[in-house]
Design a protein around this motif. Structure first.
Motif, PDB file in Angstrom:
ATOM      1  N   VAL A 130       0.842  -1.200   0.000  1.00 54.75           N
ATOM      2  CA  VAL A 130       0.000   0.000   0.000  1.00 54.75           C
ATOM      3  C   VAL A 130       0.878   1.252   0.000  1.00 54.75           C
ATOM      4  N   MET A 137       2.774   6.408  -7.142  1.00 52.96           N
ATOM      5  CA  MET A 137       1.919   7.497  -7.637  1.00 52.96           C
ATOM      6  C   MET A 137       2.586   8.860  -7.478  1.00 52.96           C
ATOM      7  N   GLY A 138       3.767   8.874  -6.862  1.00 52.67           N
ATOM      8  CA  GLY A 138       4.485  10.133  -6.711  1.00 52.67           C
ATOM      9  C   GLY A 138       4.176  10.872  -5.425  1.00 52.67           C
ATOM     10  N   GLN A 143       3.198  13.178   2.595  1.00 52.38           N
ATOM     11  CA  GLN A 143       1.878  12.703   2.164  1.00 52.38           C
ATOM     12  C   GLN A 143       1.692  11.235   2.521  1.00 52.38           C
ATOM     13  N   GLU A 152      -4.323   4.656   7.429  1.00 53.75           N
ATOM     14  CA  GLU A 152      -4.547   3.212   7.354  1.00 53.75           C
ATOM     15  C   GLU A 152      -4.434   2.559   8.734  1.00 53.75           C
TER      16      GLU A 152
ATOM     17  N   ARG B  79       9.097  12.422  -8.396  1.00 53.81           N
ATOM     18  CA  ARG B  79       7.715  12.297  -7.917  1.00 53.81           C
ATOM     19  C   ARG B  79       6.736  12.867  -8.929  1.00 53.81           C
ATOM     20  N   ARG B  82       6.474  10.512 -11.848  1.00 57.71           N
ATOM     21  CA  ARG B  82       5.704   9.301 -11.526  1.00 57.71           C
ATOM     22  C   ARG B  82       4.198   9.535 -11.630  1.00 57.71           C
ATOM     23  N   GLN B  83       3.776  10.786 -11.482  1.00 58.69           N
ATOM     24  CA  GLN B  83       2.348  11.073 -11.614  1.00 58.69           C
ATOM     25  C   GLN B  83       1.868  10.833 -13.046  1.00 58.69           C
ATOM     26  N   MET B  87       0.253   2.719 -11.940  1.00 58.93           N
ATOM     27  CA  MET B  87       0.694   1.350 -11.682  1.00 58.93           C
ATOM     28  C   MET B  87      -0.451   0.522 -11.107  1.00 58.93           C
ATOM     29  N   PHE B  89      -1.339  -3.358  -9.398  1.00 68.11           N
ATOM     30  CA  PHE B  89      -0.606  -4.412  -8.694  1.00 68.11           C
ATOM     31  C   PHE B  89      -1.398  -5.715  -8.611  1.00 68.11           C
ATOM     32  N   ASN B  93      -3.364  -3.468  -3.667  1.00 71.77           N
ATOM     33  CA  ASN B  93      -2.760  -2.408  -2.846  1.00 71.77           C
ATOM     34  C   ASN B  93      -3.643  -1.169  -2.710  1.00 71.77           C
ATOM     35  N   LEU B  94      -4.926  -1.402  -2.477  1.00 72.53           N
ATOM     36  CA  LEU B  94      -5.833  -0.282  -2.217  1.00 72.53           C
ATOM     37  C   LEU B  94      -5.753   0.090  -0.747  1.00 72.53           C
ATOM     38  N   MET B  95      -6.143   1.324  -0.430  1.00 68.48           N
ATOM     39  CA  MET B  95      -6.157   1.755   0.962  1.00 68.48           C
ATOM     40  C   MET B  95      -7.480   1.332   1.599  1.00 68.48           C
ATOM     41  N   ARG B  98     -10.079   3.918   2.935  1.00 70.72           N
ATOM     42  CA  ARG B  98     -10.635   4.916   2.023  1.00 70.72           C
ATOM     43  C   ARG B  98     -11.698   4.244   1.156  1.00 70.72           C
ATOM     44  N   PHE B 106      -7.007   9.640  -4.631  1.00 65.73           N
ATOM     45  CA  PHE B 106      -5.699   9.802  -3.986  1.00 65.73           C
ATOM     46  C   PHE B 106      -4.598  10.381  -4.884  1.00 65.73           C
ATOM     47  N   PRO B 107      -4.363   9.783  -6.082  1.00 69.01           N
ATOM     48  CA  PRO B 107      -3.273  10.347  -6.900  1.00 69.01           C
ATOM     49  C   PRO B 107      -3.554  11.787  -7.333  1.00 69.01           C
ATOM     50  N   GLU B 109      -5.248  14.019  -5.418  1.00 60.71           N
ATOM     51  CA  GLU B 109      -4.979  14.840  -4.226  1.00 60.71           C
ATOM     52  C   GLU B 109      -3.491  15.152  -4.125  1.00 60.71           C
ATOM     53  N   ILE B 110      -2.666  14.102  -4.281  1.00 58.08           N
ATOM     54  CA  ILE B 110      -1.231  14.351  -4.105  1.00 58.08           C
ATOM     55  C   ILE B 110      -0.663  15.175  -5.254  1.00 58.08           C
ATOM     56  N   ARG B 154      -7.716   3.997 -10.420  1.00 58.30           N
ATOM     57  CA  ARG B 154      -6.769   4.824  -9.672  1.00 58.30           C
ATOM     58  C   ARG B 154      -5.536   5.133 -10.520  1.00 58.30           C
TER      59      ARG B 154
END
Lengths: 228, 245
Positions: A130, A137-138, A143, A152, B79, B82-83, B87, B89, B93-95, B98, B106-107, B109-110, B154
């Protein structure tokens, strides 16, 4: 010693009501300061302990080793000895070594590494994947800490805080006896030194109720926050 | 679109010594194609994929994605880069804490999107993967296939030019596998996103890939091309994989 009737015991307790109220406030103050310090300082320390582990975001053997050693060092002290050792520091920080605020100094000192370990352990339960997804995602380290790790682990963190609160309710009684005041101190002064067993019993019952309430509230909140 | 040049990655083995996961490998993935990485376990295909977005940093060699020399970027520039690389998986690998919508947000927001834009884009992505009615569910309430759709939504949300998929169907049953593959193919066709997909199944290559690299012991053995769901191969290893499939 004359026989104590139930009515008499109740009357004695109601005479003590102002002291009991005062003692409860003192206990609340000691706990409040200790827990605040634990959250504000122990929380970040726990996060750092976790993040410097091998394979994590800031993996660093030396930093992790030194932090772990420091945490273990403070946690090795029996609480009563830690308290006595910290008397000079308490005098510098608070200007006095008696009263609930002075007692909060050693309490905070003990609570910080305790909570740090609880936080570290809780964060370990988050699947590495996770965090990795967020990295992919960067997301920045800040963050990742706020939006991924803490969010989490939030149910586990509440459970940790519940454990900490209950442990330190008990520690605060020890701190109280050497001048901090509080519920434990009242129980010892009246219940033990003055042989007023009804005060001892009432104070223990009061603590039992407080512990049950804290645990109940902690469990409820953790369950509500946990979506896993 | 993606250029790997002489990348090499070795790992320290727990019992001591080194394991060369990817050996001095070069690879070029063209813009807009679905490119497969296939091989047996331990062939280095996942490591090679993770070198593309630098989840693993190569010991030597360079990685360029969409004109950006990733291996030469600072941490903050990486970073941002990477946006542009989504990716997906194997384990999703979800949160867990949320909702589906918040996972997809999420991506964004960041990346600093405005809330109104996030909401609109999340709704769009939910539609693309067919999960509009699950927006307020939590991952624990979804099936494996639905979780992977959230994973794809995502990855797609920030409108990346590249999506990396690491065995995205290996945790799913055959029927769900096909629907996830169709979903990836649909995204590639509609939005022109370049997709790199790791798999150990020739079926995956045959059904959606344009080309694929066959890997063995950390090296590219052969580049396979796929025409009308037929894989043409020369090497003995490729032929043996085609036989079992």
């Amino acid at each position: 010693m004359e026989e104590l009737t139930f009515a008499q015991a109740l009357a004695n307790l109601s005479d003590l009501a102002p002291e009991i109220g005062q003692a409860s406030l003192e206990t609340g103050l000691m706990l409040g300061i200790g827990l605040t310090a634990a959250i504000l300082l122990g929380g970040p320390l726990g996060i750092l302990l976790y993040l410097t582990q091998p394979g994590q975001l800031f993996a660093h053997r030396t930093v992790n080793g030194v932090l772990g050693w420091l945490v273990n060092l403070v946690r090795s002290f029996p609480f009563i000895i830690l308290m006595v050792s910290l008397v000079p520091l308490t005098r510098v920080l608070v200007g006095s070594t008696i009263g609930p605020i002075a007692a909060a100094v050693p309490l905070s000192f003990a609570a910080i590494p305790y909570f740090a370990r609880l936080v570290e352990q809780t964060l370990r339960e988050i699947p590495r994947g996770v965090v990795e997804a967020a990295e992919a995602m960067g997301a920045s380290p800040a963050q990742i800490i706020v939006k991924v790790l803490i969010n989490e682990a939030r149910a586990g963190l509440i459970s940790s805080l519940t454990i900490l609160t209950i442990s330190f309710l008990s520690y605060s009684a020890v701190a109280g006896v050497v001048g901090g005041g509080g519920i434990g101190d009242l129980a010892i002064r009246y219940g033990y030194y003055r042989f007023q067993s009804e005060v001892m019993i009432a104070m223990v019952l009061l603590l039992v109720v407080i512990v049950q309430l804290i645990q109940f509230a902690g469990n409820r909140l953790a369950a509500r926050l946990d979506k896993r | 679109m993606i250029h790997l040049k002489n990348v090499h990655k070795r790992f320290q083995k727990p019992e001591g010594g080194w394991f060369d996961a990817v050996r001095d490998t070069s690879l070029h993935v063209r813009a807009g194609e679905i490119f497969g990485l296939i091989g047996f376990s331990g062939a280095g295909k996942s490591t090679l994929l993770r070198l593309i977005n630098l989840l693993e940093r190569p010991d030597s060699g360079s990685v360029t994605v969409d004109g950006q020399p990733l291996t030469a970027l600072s941490a903050s520039a990486l970073r941002r880069a990477r946006q542009n690389i989504g990716m997906v998986f194997q384990q999703f690998n979800l949160m867990a804490n949320r909702t589906v919508a918040a996972n997809i947000a999420f991506p964004l927001e960041i990346a600093g999107w405005q809330q109104a834009d996030i909401d609109a884009r999340v709704a769009e992505c939910l539609d693309i993967v067919g999960l509009a009615d699950r927006a307020q569910h939590y991952p624990a309430q979804l099936s494996g296939g639905q979780k992977q759709r959230v994973g794809i939504a995502r990855a797609l949300a920030p409108r990346p030019h590249v999506i990396l998929a690491d065995e995205p169907t290996s945790a799913l049953d055959p029927k769900t596998t096909q629907s996830i593959l169709d979903c990836l193919q649909d995204i590639n066709a509609r939005f022109g996103v370049t997709v790199v997909i790791v798999t150990h199944e020739m079926h995956v290559i045959r059904s959606i890939c344009h080309r694929a690299a066959l890997l063995d012991a950390g090296e590219v053995v052969e580049i396979l091309s796929v025409q009308d769901k037929q894989v043409s191969a020369q090497s003995a290893l490729a032929k043996s994989l085609l036989e079992v499939a």
